[in-house]
Scaffold this active site. Sequence first.
Site, PDB file in Angstrom:
ATOM      1  N   GLY A 114       0.817  -1.205   0.000  1.00 13.34           N
ATOM      2  CA  GLY A 114       0.000   0.000   0.000  1.00 13.34           C
ATOM      3  C   GLY A 114       0.850   1.254   0.000  1.00 13.34           C
ATOM      4  O   GLY A 114       1.997   1.249  -0.448  1.00 13.34           O
ATOM      5  N   CYS A 115       0.298   2.335   0.516  1.00  9.05           N
ATOM      6  CA  CYS A 115       0.982   3.626   0.527  1.00  9.05           C
ATOM      7  C   CYS A 115       2.299   3.550   1.283  1.00  9.05           C
ATOM      8  O   CYS A 115       2.331   3.126   2.436  1.00  9.05           O
ATOM      9  CB  CYS A 115       0.077   4.677   1.170  1.00  9.05           C
ATOM     10  SG  CYS A 115       0.881   6.271   1.405  1.00  9.05           S
ATOM     11  N   PHE A 116       3.394   3.973   0.634  1.00  6.44           N
ATOM     12  CA  PHE A 116       4.692   3.851   1.303  1.00  6.44           C
ATOM     13  C   PHE A 116       4.857   4.810   2.481  1.00  6.44           C
ATOM     14  O   PHE A 116       5.730   4.608   3.323  1.00  6.44           O
ATOM     15  CB  PHE A 116       5.869   3.943   0.341  1.00  6.44           C
ATOM     16  CG  PHE A 116       5.889   5.085  -0.645  1.00  6.44           C
ATOM     17  CD1 PHE A 116       5.183   6.263  -0.457  1.00  6.44           C
ATOM     18  CD2 PHE A 116       6.663   4.973  -1.804  1.00  6.44           C
ATOM     19  CE1 PHE A 116       5.238   7.304  -1.373  1.00  6.44           C
ATOM     20  CE2 PHE A 116       6.723   6.007  -2.733  1.00  6.44           C
ATOM     21  CZ  PHE A 116       6.009   7.173  -2.508  1.00  6.44           C
TER      22      PHE A 116
END
Length: 218
Positions: A49-51
């Site tokens: 997902g979002c880093f």
Amino acid sequence: MRILRSVILITIALLTFSFVKVNNSNKDKERAMNIGQEKDLKVAYFASGCFWCVEAIFESVRGVEEAISGYAGGHTNNPTYQKIGTGRTGHSETVAVYYNPKIVSFQTLVDVYYGSHNPTTKNGQHPDYGSQYRSIAFYNNNNEKEIIDRTIKKLNKEIYKGKIATEVTKLTKFYPAEDYHQNYERLHPNNPYVRNVSIPRLNRFKKKFPELLKKEKH
């Protein structure tokens, strides 16, 4: 003449700003690639997902010296945030985790990885969806691959009923993301996404694995 002088001054200012921005970005990328050698650390690579979220989670783990947001798993060179957002580069938002193997093991990092996201979602983590947010556990050698495969087999049997969708891929190239993405959650605590997604995800992880956390600095 005054108009010409103004144009020249503005042009010089813009060029200077661009140079400084690029130079700072290059320094950050150089730091990212050299930190492991400087401190004799190992590097693990995970995408879930979002880093911004993933970076903050791993940086809270005792034994992790640094986590760098970037891109991996794709088929194009020199990806950018804008390019991978199209879903056409093949890359996933990935975090390079620089860790001290004398303090934390690769197995523990894999446990952190699977304990901090939903690995049954094929392309994304709520609320972010698309191939650039897919779940990928990268390995550098056969030993790491065996640890990942063994963990997946165990979790599929005990928890996920064979539904884990994580890709297990050999790391070929990691590209550090643009400078403004690094330490984003820590530097932008009032960002709406950070407040509503990143911080709650981090707090859920902390509640689940309190024994793995770094000691709070006072």
